[in-house]
Scaffold this motif. Structure first.
Motif, PDB file in Angstrom:
ATOM      1  N   THR A 106     -10.797  -7.197   4.306  1.00 59.85           N
ATOM      2  CA  THR A 106      -9.539  -7.025   3.566  1.00 59.85           C
ATOM      3  C   THR A 106      -9.539  -5.727   2.780  1.00 59.85           C
ATOM      4  O   THR A 106      -8.547  -4.987   2.771  1.00 59.85           O
ATOM      5  N   LEU A 107     -10.653  -5.432   2.121  1.00 58.15           N
ATOM      6  CA  LEU A 107     -10.775  -4.191   1.361  1.00 58.15           C
ATOM      7  C   LEU A 107     -10.665  -2.980   2.279  1.00 58.15           C
ATOM      8  O   LEU A 107     -10.024  -1.984   1.938  1.00 58.15           O
ATOM      9  N   TRP A 108     -11.262  -3.069   3.454  1.00 55.74           N
ATOM     10  CA  TRP A 108     -11.214  -1.983   4.435  1.00 55.74           C
ATOM     11  C   TRP A 108      -9.780  -1.758   4.899  1.00 55.74           C
ATOM     12  O   TRP A 108      -9.366  -0.628   5.122  1.00 55.74           O
ATOM     13  N   MET A 109      -9.018  -2.837   5.050  1.00 55.67           N
ATOM     14  CA  MET A 109      -7.630  -2.701   5.493  1.00 55.67           C
ATOM     15  C   MET A 109      -6.809  -1.879   4.505  1.00 55.67           C
ATOM     16  O   MET A 109      -6.012  -1.026   4.904  1.00 55.67           O
ATOM     17  N   TYR A 110      -7.024  -2.110   3.199  1.00 54.68           N
ATOM     18  CA  TYR A 110      -6.267  -1.363   2.200  1.00 54.68           C
ATOM     19  C   TYR A 110      -6.729   0.092   2.112  1.00 54.68           C
ATOM     20  O   TYR A 110      -5.995   0.934   1.584  1.00 54.68           O
ATOM     21  N   GLY A 111      -7.919   0.374   2.641  1.00 56.21           N
ATOM     22  CA  GLY A 111      -8.382   1.753   2.721  1.00 56.21           C
ATOM     23  C   GLY A 111      -7.998   2.416   4.023  1.00 56.21           C
ATOM     24  O   GLY A 111      -8.437   3.530   4.329  1.00 56.21           O
ATOM     25  N   THR A 112      -7.178   1.734   4.807  1.00 57.53           N
ATOM     26  CA  THR A 112      -6.688   2.238   6.097  1.00 57.53           C
ATOM     27  C   THR A 112      -5.161   2.238   6.056  1.00 57.53           C
ATOM     28  O   THR A 112      -4.565   1.319   5.500  1.00 57.53           O
ATOM     29  N   PRO A 113      -4.502   3.252   6.618  1.00 54.07           N
ATOM     30  CA  PRO A 113      -3.030   3.301   6.577  1.00 54.07           C
ATOM     31  C   PRO A 113      -2.374   2.262   7.488  1.00 54.07           C
ATOM     32  O   PRO A 113      -1.734   2.591   8.486  1.00 54.07           O
ATOM     33  N   VAL A 114      -2.548   0.995   7.121  1.00 56.03           N
ATOM     34  CA  VAL A 114      -1.950  -0.104   7.873  1.00 56.03           C
ATOM     35  C   VAL A 114      -0.603  -0.483   7.285  1.00 56.03           C
ATOM     36  O   VAL A 114       0.381  -0.650   8.004  1.00 56.03           O
ATOM     37  N   ILE A 115      -0.544  -0.601   5.950  1.00 61.68           N
ATOM     38  CA  ILE A 115       0.694  -1.015   5.286  1.00 61.68           C
ATOM     39  C   ILE A 115       1.386   0.166   4.594  1.00 61.68           C
ATOM     40  O   ILE A 115       2.353  -0.042   3.859  1.00 61.68           O
ATOM     41  N   TYR A 116       0.895   1.350   4.846  1.00 60.55           N
ATOM     42  CA  TYR A 116       1.529   2.550   4.284  1.00 60.55           C
ATOM     43  C   TYR A 116       1.252   3.725   5.218  1.00 60.55           C
ATOM     44  O   TYR A 116       0.230   3.760   5.900  1.00 60.55           O
ATOM     45  N   PRO A 117       2.163   4.690   5.285  1.00 65.52           N
ATOM     46  CA  PRO A 117       1.923   5.881   6.110  1.00 65.52           C
ATOM     47  C   PRO A 117       1.107   6.912   5.340  1.00 65.52           C
ATOM     48  O   PRO A 117       1.099   6.928   4.106  1.00 65.52           O
ATOM     49  N   LEU A 118       0.427   7.783   6.067  1.00 73.87           N
ATOM     50  CA  LEU A 118      -0.370   8.830   5.417  1.00 73.87           C
ATOM     51  C   LEU A 118       0.506   9.765   4.593  1.00 73.87           C
ATOM     52  O   LEU A 118       0.040  10.372   3.634  1.00 73.87           O
ATOM     53  N   SER A 119       1.784   9.894   4.967  1.00 72.58           N
ATOM     54  CA  SER A 119       2.684  10.798   4.252  1.00 72.58           C
ATOM     55  C   SER A 119       2.906  10.362   2.805  1.00 72.58           C
ATOM     56  O   SER A 119       3.357  11.157   1.980  1.00 72.58           O
ATOM     57  N   GLN A 120       2.598   9.094   2.493  1.00 74.38           N
ATOM     58  CA  GLN A 120       2.776   8.591   1.132  1.00 74.38           C
ATOM     59  C   GLN A 120       1.657   9.036   0.198  1.00 74.38           C
ATOM     60  O   GLN A 120       1.756   8.890  -1.017  1.00 74.38           O
ATOM     61  N   LEU A 121       0.591   9.581   0.773  1.00 73.47           N
ATOM     62  CA  LEU A 121      -0.563   9.986  -0.028  1.00 73.47           C
ATOM     63  C   LEU A 121      -0.476  11.472  -0.356  1.00 73.47           C
ATOM     64  O   LEU A 121      -0.199  12.295   0.515  1.00 73.47           O
ATOM     65  N   SER A 122      -0.704  11.804  -1.598  1.00 69.81           N
ATOM     66  CA  SER A 122      -0.729  13.208  -2.003  1.00 69.81           C
ATOM     67  C   SER A 122      -2.071  13.824  -1.612  1.00 69.81           C
ATOM     68  O   SER A 122      -3.087  13.126  -1.520  1.00 69.81           O
ATOM     69  N   ASP A 123      -2.070  15.121  -1.355  1.00 66.98           N
ATOM     70  CA  ASP A 123      -3.294  15.806  -0.964  1.00 66.98           C
ATOM     71  C   ASP A 123      -4.356  15.671  -2.043  1.00 66.98           C
ATOM     72  O   ASP A 123      -4.076  15.821  -3.242  1.00 66.98           O
TER      73      ASP A 123
END
Length: 282
Positions: A202-219
């Motif tokens: 479960t923790l690994w899933m939240y560290g993977t762009p499963v429920i969010y796109p990479l574009s939502q993350l700031s550099d």
């Protein structure tokens, strides 16, 4: 009429790098039997049976749509929220199934392993094949939603990139099996790991762009960590092909494949080592 002679020598002593692939291939019928067993036992004595295969990702996607899309207002890069969550939920479920399904290989099969000889590697391989069957059943539901949104013009898949899907499944299957048999090898002595597996996945899933796109993350450092998460490149390829969004991360993909091979080889070495003495500790 010719007489064929078979000589099989069973010994607890063998080389660490002896994968016994020829022997595994000889037992391919047993792999298929184990695959059917793994698939059918998952839904034995349940009211809805295999219907849970599509209900689980569907209900999870409904919750994600309501929580992350409705309440939090998280962007899905213009992809319909239900399709966005449903597609990657199915792929992540496949990887998690390969890992979790193999995390108890020794303990759950101790009764069989202690009575008859066969290549023990057939069991984790069959778990991966069963996970693939589940994934393709879920993929039918995903394609149902996809066709609707393609017709309405809300999604434009990169159809040519679908040829990469088999390589994505092989990649995640090998990685999941590698991690699974490593955990299984250690759980023969340390049963605490079985409790950690569910939380860790479960923790690994939240560290993977499963429920969010990479574009939502700031550099920054966090985005780099998530990009070089070994599962991320496959998720992005799947999303790029099926939803027309995402990107093919070449360097992270190469590193992920190298990492996967190392995990798989190490896992098989540990697996071969433990199988000789696990009946004394399980």
């Amino acid at each position: 009429m010719t007489n064929e002679k078979y000589h099989i020598h069973i010994s607890s002593k063998h080389k660490w790098f002896d994968l016994k692939l020829k022997e595994v291939w000889r037992y391919r019928d047993l792999i298929w039997l184990f695959t059917k067993r793994s698939f059918t036992l998952s839904y034995k004595q349940t009211v809805l049976g295999p219907l849970w295969l599509v209900l689980n990702p569907f209900l999870s996607s409904v919750v994600y749509t309501f929580l992350f899309g409705g309440i939090i207002g998280m962007s899905t890069d213009g992809i319909p929220q239900m399709l966005f969550y449903l597609s990657t939920n199915s792929l992540w479920g496949y990887f998690a199934g390969c890992l979790s399904g193999n995390a108890n290989t020794f303990t759950s099969n101790a009764g069989v392993f202690g009575k008859v000889y066969f290549p023990r590697l057939t069991t984790p391989i069959s778990n991966v094949l069963a996970a693939i069957i589940r994934f393709f059943i879920q993929l039918l539901m995903v394609f149902g939603f996809l066709i609707y949104f393609v017709i309405t013009g809300e999604v434009s898949p990169n159809w040519y990139a679908l040829v990469l899907l088999p390589f994505t499944l092989i990649h995640l299957g090998i990685m999941g099996m590698g991690f699974g048999i490593i955990i299984s090898s250690f759980t023969t002595k340390y049963r605490d790991l079985t409790v950690f597996v569910g939380f860790g996945v479960t923790l690994w899933m939240y560290g993977t762009p499963v429920i969010y796109p990479l574009s939502q993350l700031s550099d920054g450092i966090l985005k780099n960590i998530i990009i070089y998460n070994p599962v991320t490149p496959s998720i992005e390829i799947f999303r790029f092909a099926l939803l027309g969004k995402g990107e093919i991360l070449l360097l992270p993909l190469l590193i992920s494949w190298i990492f996967t091979v190392i995990v798989a080889v190490f896992g098989i070495i540990v697996f071969n080592r433990v199988e000789r003495t696990f009946m004394d500790t399980v």
